[in-house]
Write a protein that holds these residues in place. Structure first.
Motif, PDB file in Angstrom:
ATOM      1  N   ALA A  50       0.825  -1.208   0.000  1.00  0.00           N
ATOM      2  CA  ALA A  50       0.000   0.000   0.000  1.00  0.00           C
ATOM      3  C   ALA A  50       0.861   1.261   0.000  1.00  0.00           C
ATOM      4  O   ALA A  50       0.611   2.205  -0.759  1.00  0.00           O
ATOM      5  CB  ALA A  50      -0.931  -0.002   1.212  1.00  0.00           C
ATOM      6  N   VAL A  51       1.884   1.276   0.840  1.00  0.00           N
ATOM      7  CA  VAL A  51       2.763   2.444   0.914  1.00  0.00           C
ATOM      8  C   VAL A  51       3.544   2.621  -0.391  1.00  0.00           C
ATOM      9  O   VAL A  51       3.703   3.742  -0.891  1.00  0.00           O
ATOM     10  CB  VAL A  51       3.724   2.324   2.113  1.00  0.00           C
ATOM     11  CG1 VAL A  51       4.759   3.448   2.087  1.00  0.00           C
ATOM     12  CG2 VAL A  51       2.950   2.361   3.418  1.00  0.00           C
ATOM     13  N   LEU A  52       4.026   1.520  -0.961  1.00  0.00           N
ATOM     14  CA  LEU A  52       4.774   1.601  -2.220  1.00  0.00           C
ATOM     15  C   LEU A  52       3.911   2.199  -3.320  1.00  0.00           C
ATOM     16  O   LEU A  52       4.367   3.060  -4.095  1.00  0.00           O
ATOM     17  CB  LEU A  52       5.253   0.209  -2.637  1.00  0.00           C
ATOM     18  CG  LEU A  52       6.347  -0.438  -1.800  1.00  0.00           C
ATOM     19  CD1 LEU A  52       6.721  -1.797  -2.372  1.00  0.00           C
ATOM     20  CD2 LEU A  52       7.573   0.449  -1.728  1.00  0.00           C
ATOM     21  N   LEU A 127      -6.140  -6.433  -6.685  1.00  0.00           N
ATOM     22  CA  LEU A 127      -5.027  -5.494  -6.532  1.00  0.00           C
ATOM     23  C   LEU A 127      -4.988  -4.515  -7.698  1.00  0.00           C
ATOM     24  O   LEU A 127      -4.766  -3.312  -7.502  1.00  0.00           O
ATOM     25  CB  LEU A 127      -3.706  -6.258  -6.443  1.00  0.00           C
ATOM     26  CG  LEU A 127      -2.441  -5.413  -6.262  1.00  0.00           C
ATOM     27  CD1 LEU A 127      -2.494  -4.625  -4.957  1.00  0.00           C
ATOM     28  CD2 LEU A 127      -1.191  -6.300  -6.295  1.00  0.00           C
ATOM     29  N   ALA A 128      -5.213  -5.007  -8.910  1.00  0.00           N
ATOM     30  CA  ALA A 128      -5.236  -4.136 -10.088  1.00  0.00           C
ATOM     31  C   ALA A 128      -6.363  -3.108  -9.981  1.00  0.00           C
ATOM     32  O   ALA A 128      -6.186  -1.928 -10.325  1.00  0.00           O
ATOM     33  CB  ALA A 128      -5.393  -4.969 -11.347  1.00  0.00           C
ATOM     34  N   VAL A 129      -7.529  -3.550  -9.510  1.00  0.00           N
ATOM     35  CA  VAL A 129      -8.656  -2.634  -9.312  1.00  0.00           C
ATOM     36  C   VAL A 129      -8.287  -1.553  -8.299  1.00  0.00           C
ATOM     37  O   VAL A 129      -8.580  -0.365  -8.494  1.00  0.00           O
ATOM     38  CB  VAL A 129      -9.909  -3.404  -8.841  1.00  0.00           C
ATOM     39  CG1 VAL A 129     -11.009  -2.437  -8.413  1.00  0.00           C
ATOM     40  CG2 VAL A 129     -10.415  -4.321  -9.958  1.00  0.00           C
ATOM     41  N   ALA A 130      -7.629  -1.947  -7.219  1.00  0.00           N
ATOM     42  CA  ALA A 130      -7.216  -0.994  -6.189  1.00  0.00           C
ATOM     43  C   ALA A 130      -6.229   0.024  -6.741  1.00  0.00           C
ATOM     44  O   ALA A 130      -6.324   1.228  -6.451  1.00  0.00           O
ATOM     45  CB  ALA A 130      -6.603  -1.737  -5.008  1.00  0.00           C
ATOM     46  N   LEU A 196      -7.969  -1.639   0.635  1.00  0.00           N
ATOM     47  CA  LEU A 196      -8.262  -2.553  -0.463  1.00  0.00           C
ATOM     48  C   LEU A 196      -6.986  -3.226  -0.961  1.00  0.00           C
ATOM     49  O   LEU A 196      -6.979  -4.420  -1.285  1.00  0.00           O
ATOM     50  CB  LEU A 196      -8.935  -1.784  -1.603  1.00  0.00           C
ATOM     51  CG  LEU A 196      -9.452  -2.602  -2.788  1.00  0.00           C
ATOM     52  CD1 LEU A 196     -10.455  -3.643  -2.323  1.00  0.00           C
ATOM     53  CD2 LEU A 196     -10.078  -1.679  -3.826  1.00  0.00           C
ATOM     54  N   ILE A 197      -5.896  -2.479  -1.021  1.00  0.00           N
ATOM     55  CA  ILE A 197      -4.606  -3.049  -1.434  1.00  0.00           C
ATOM     56  C   ILE A 197      -4.149  -4.113  -0.442  1.00  0.00           C
ATOM     57  O   ILE A 197      -3.692  -5.193  -0.823  1.00  0.00           O
ATOM     58  CB  ILE A 197      -3.549  -1.925  -1.561  1.00  0.00           C
ATOM     59  CG1 ILE A 197      -3.891  -0.991  -2.714  1.00  0.00           C
ATOM     60  CG2 ILE A 197      -2.144  -2.523  -1.752  1.00  0.00           C
ATOM     61  CD1 ILE A 197      -3.091   0.303  -2.716  1.00  0.00           C
ATOM     62  N   VAL A 198      -4.279  -3.799   0.857  1.00  0.00           N
ATOM     63  CA  VAL A 198      -3.888  -4.761   1.901  1.00  0.00           C
ATOM     64  C   VAL A 198      -4.723  -6.028   1.776  1.00  0.00           C
ATOM     65  O   VAL A 198      -4.197  -7.150   1.847  1.00  0.00           O
ATOM     66  CB  VAL A 198      -4.046  -4.135   3.299  1.00  0.00           C
ATOM     67  CG1 VAL A 198      -3.829  -5.187   4.374  1.00  0.00           C
ATOM     68  CG2 VAL A 198      -3.062  -2.980   3.488  1.00  0.00           C
ATOM     69  N   ASN A 199      -6.029  -5.887   1.589  1.00  0.00           N
ATOM     70  CA  ASN A 199      -6.905  -7.048   1.452  1.00  0.00           C
ATOM     71  C   ASN A 199      -6.538  -7.878   0.226  1.00  0.00           C
ATOM     72  O   ASN A 199      -6.535  -9.113   0.274  1.00  0.00           O
ATOM     73  CB  ASN A 199      -8.364  -6.605   1.355  1.00  0.00           C
ATOM     74  CG  ASN A 199      -8.889  -6.009   2.644  1.00  0.00           C
ATOM     75  OD1 ASN A 199      -8.238  -6.122   3.687  1.00  0.00           O
ATOM     76  ND2 ASN A 199     -10.040  -5.383   2.588  1.00  0.00           N
TER      77      ASN A 199
END
Length: 238
Positions: A50-52, A127-130, A196-199
């Motif tokens: 997420a941070v990246l 992940l792509a959606v996020a 969402l990225i973490v999930n």
């Protein structure tokens, strides 16, 4: 639009400041986080991801969007483009297409390396959606911020609140979760996208529950675009 995008791509690689902001700083920061994950295995991979992502979309995409539009307005390039057959949407799309494409390439490369180092995401599609949601949000915020930015130099000041804010929120949500202050974290810019990225990376959360997190992010897109439509200027303020 494509001719505008091609010309803008050439300008990006001629401008050393933009090139450093957009390519070197996010890549170097991302390399640091990946290094920290190797040194501190307990560091949550989803939080790192997420941070990246927000390092790239905030430091690269957002700041470059604001700087580019402020610069093109200052040298009257935006005004000249409006005298051509291209519409307003086509002009903005052409100017922002190169930086958006480069950002997506950066994110893909960085997450691929992170996946090799720490194991890939549980749900690559989610992940792509996020990532796309985060990109859309930062583009919208960039358009809005450009409306109150008089020059490329001024952009160094006007971008700071959103830049620092989204980076802080992504780290806060990424490494502490949303079990506490859930609503506050999700409603802040970048909060729901980070969750969402973490999930998507860590898994263990239903797709339906995760997709609900798109609503706050898309809400910020709507707010930012509506604000940009009111305050964005095509000519320098006299």
């Amino acid at each position: 639009m494509l001719s505008i995008a091609y010309g803008e791509l050439i300008q990006i690689f001629r401008n050393r400041l933009v090139l450093v902001t957009m390519l070197v700083l996010p890549a170097a920061s991302s390399a640091l986080y990946i290094y920290l994950h190797q040194r501190i295995p307990a560091l949550a991979v989803g939080g790192v991801a997420a941070v990246l992502i927000f390092l790239v979309v905030a430091m690269g995409l957002y700041t470059t969007t604001v700087t580019t539009l402020a610069s093109r307005r200052q040298n009257l390039f935006l005004k000249r483009l409006r005298s051509t057959a291209a519409g307003d949407t086509g002009i903005l799309s052409g100017l922002l297409l190169p930086v958006t494409a480069i950002t997506l390439v950066q994110v893909t490369a960085i997450l691929t390396v992170l996946g090799v180092v720490a194991g890939g995401p549980a749900d690559a599609i989610l992940l792509a959606v996020a990532v796309l949601a985060a990109v859309a949000m930062m583009l919208g915020l960039g358009l809005a911020t450009a409306g109150v930015t008089n020059s490329p130099e001024h952009a160094q000041v006007t971008t700071l609140p959103v830049l620092l804010g989204t980076l802080a929120v992504s780290g806060w949500v990424g490494f502490t979760g949303t079990e506490e202050l859930t609503l506050v974290k999700r409603l802040l810019p970048g909060g729901s996208a980070s969750e969402l990225i973490v999930n998507a990376w860590n898994g263990g959360v239903g797709v339906t529950d995760s997709l609900i997190l798109l609503a706050p992010t898309l809400g910020w897109v709507v707010v930012a675009v509506a604000l940009a439509a009111r305050i964005f200027r095509w000519e320098p303020r006299r």
